[in-house]
Design a protein around this motif. Sequence first.
Motif, PDB file in Angstrom:
ATOM      1  N   ARG A   1      63.169 -60.290  10.572  1.00 43.31           N
ATOM      2  CA  ARG A   1      62.793 -60.461   9.176  1.00 43.31           C
ATOM      3  C   ARG A   1      61.264 -60.405   9.016  1.00 43.31           C
ATOM      4  N   LEU A   2      60.537 -61.079   9.903  1.00 46.38           N
ATOM      5  CA  LEU A   2      59.068 -61.067   9.784  1.00 46.38           C
ATOM      6  C   LEU A   2      58.509 -59.671  10.001  1.00 46.38           C
ATOM      7  N   MET A   3      59.076 -58.954  10.977  1.00 38.88           N
ATOM      8  CA  MET A   3      58.581 -57.594  11.205  1.00 38.88           C
ATOM      9  C   MET A   3      58.883 -56.737   9.968  1.00 38.88           C
ATOM     10  N   ALA A   4      60.044 -56.955   9.371  1.00 41.22           N
ATOM     11  CA  ALA A   4      60.401 -56.176   8.175  1.00 41.22           C
ATOM     12  C   ALA A   4      59.441 -56.491   7.027  1.00 41.22           C
ATOM     13  N   VAL A   5      59.253 -57.764   6.712  1.00 41.92           N
ATOM     14  CA  VAL A   5      58.437 -58.107   5.544  1.00 41.92           C
ATOM     15  C   VAL A   5      56.950 -57.813   5.804  1.00 41.92           C
ATOM     16  N   ASN A   6      56.426 -58.327   6.909  1.00 40.31           N
ATOM     17  CA  ASN A   6      54.971 -58.250   7.121  1.00 40.31           C
ATOM     18  C   ASN A   6      54.516 -56.858   7.541  1.00 40.31           C
ATOM     19  N   TYR A   7      55.324 -56.179   8.342  1.00 37.58           N
ATOM     20  CA  TYR A   7      54.902 -54.849   8.804  1.00 37.58           C
ATOM     21  C   TYR A   7      55.483 -53.735   7.919  1.00 37.58           C
ATOM     22  N   LEU A   8      56.828 -53.592   7.923  1.00 33.90           N
ATOM     23  CA  LEU A   8      57.412 -52.508   7.110  1.00 33.90           C
ATOM     24  C   LEU A   8      57.098 -52.693   5.621  1.00 33.90           C
ATOM     25  N   GLY A   9      56.982 -53.958   5.201  1.00 36.65           N
ATOM     26  CA  GLY A   9      56.627 -54.247   3.808  1.00 36.65           C
ATOM     27  C   GLY A   9      55.212 -53.811   3.452  1.00 36.65           C
ATOM     28  N   SER A  10      54.411 -53.477   4.450  1.00 36.85           N
ATOM     29  CA  SER A  10      53.097 -52.873   4.199  1.00 36.85           C
ATOM     30  C   SER A  10      53.146 -51.358   4.402  1.00 36.85           C
ATOM     31  N   VAL A  11      54.025 -50.923   5.327  1.00 36.81           N
ATOM     32  CA  VAL A  11      54.190 -49.474   5.555  1.00 36.81           C
ATOM     33  C   VAL A  11      54.742 -48.807   4.285  1.00 36.81           C
ATOM     34  N   TYR A  12      55.810 -49.375   3.706  1.00 40.80           N
ATOM     35  CA  TYR A  12      56.503 -48.692   2.599  1.00 40.80           C
ATOM     36  C   TYR A  12      55.608 -48.436   1.378  1.00 40.80           C
ATOM     37  N   PRO A  13      54.956 -49.482   0.829  1.00 44.17           N
ATOM     38  CA  PRO A  13      54.100 -49.201  -0.330  1.00 44.17           C
ATOM     39  C   PRO A  13      52.955 -48.234   0.013  1.00 44.17           C
TER      40      PRO A  13
END
Length: 280
Positions: A122-134
């Motif tokens: 979850r942390l990798m998704a929010v903190n990392y992918l959640g910055s990659v996507y936008p």
Amino acid sequence: MMIFSNSELTLPFSNNFQVTGGSSGIGKCIAIECYKQGAFITLIARDENKLLQTKKEIEKYCVNDKQVVLCISVDVSKDYEQVENVLKQAQEKLGPVDMLVNCAGTSVTGKFEDIEVNSFERLMAVNYLGSVYPSRAVIATMKERRMGRIVFVSSQAGQLGLFGYTAYSPTKFALRGLAEALQMEVKPYNVYVTVAYPPDTDTPGFAEESKTKPLETKLISETSSVCQAEQVARVIVKDAVVVCMGIFRIVGLFYLGSFDSIVRRCMMQREKSESADKTE
Ligand SMILES: NC(=O)C1=CN([C@@H]2O[C@H](COP(=O)(O)OP(=O)(O)OC[C@H]3O[C@@H](n4cnc5c(N)ncnc54)[C@H](OP(=O)(O)O)[C@@H]3O)[C@@H](O)[C@H]2O)C=CC1
Ligand SMILES: CCCCCCCCCCCCCCCC(=O)[C@@H](N)CO
């Protein structure tokens, strides 16, 4: 503290800003800081009520009657297509984005063996992918326009691997790798990428994190004071606008030695009391 200049900033370009995590803490203060300079703001987060409340709060700082605060409710970590769509919709209303601040993030602390396996995901998704996507959703337009800024909000724990942060630190280290690689790609297009490495900052997220911190993590945190979100936001906006490397990174290295000794001390004390228990 000298690193926090109080001088007024002037934003050097027309300014349409998107701030993920803009409904709380550091992100909210970044949005306010930019709005005070006359920027148009798009706040991106999940909770609609929190978004609307923050929009009202920000609008108090209005400096001209054309200014707009737009809210988008979306999970930045779930579905790339959805993120791309909503960011496009916002740009249809306000025009192309000049600066994207990736501030949405969350933390979990604990000993490695105690942290739930799904928290790592979850942390990798929010903190990392959640910055990659936008970032991935806005980069093409920025390159075409030959202008733009992308900000990643890492952490001191993105420079130093600290006790209790085995799930969180790697997500913040990842942002640095992303930022450096992306910067090399987009520099020729006059697009600039900055990374912020804030220390502990007084926010709702920090208060939540503090509830379950291991003793060692608490003691390490207490070696430096908690910053105000307004100060941290000001430094992040300034670094993004004038593009220079953050001071937090250099200062952080000096802390490592003393933190190791705190952890060692805790361990020795724990072992001592455990063996005392056994002999009783
Ligand atoms: N406070 C601190 O000590 C430090 C914080 N940081 C980093 O700064 C950033 C902001 O922290 P802080 O201000 O404390 O955090 P807060 O918890 O106060 O705010 C987090 C913001 O992110 C949003 N958010 C969280 N998850 C998602 C998601 N999946 N999709 C969209 N939006 C999301 C939240 O809104 P909603 O929940 O409604 O989605 C909220 O607006 C984080 O990346 C954090 O890691 C770095 C160093 C120190
Ligand atoms: C003025 C410069 C001071 C530098 C101090 C370095 C010492 C760091 C000790 C604390 C480390 C904890 C960082 C994690 C912050 C974080 O990301 C979480 N709180 C998120 O919620």
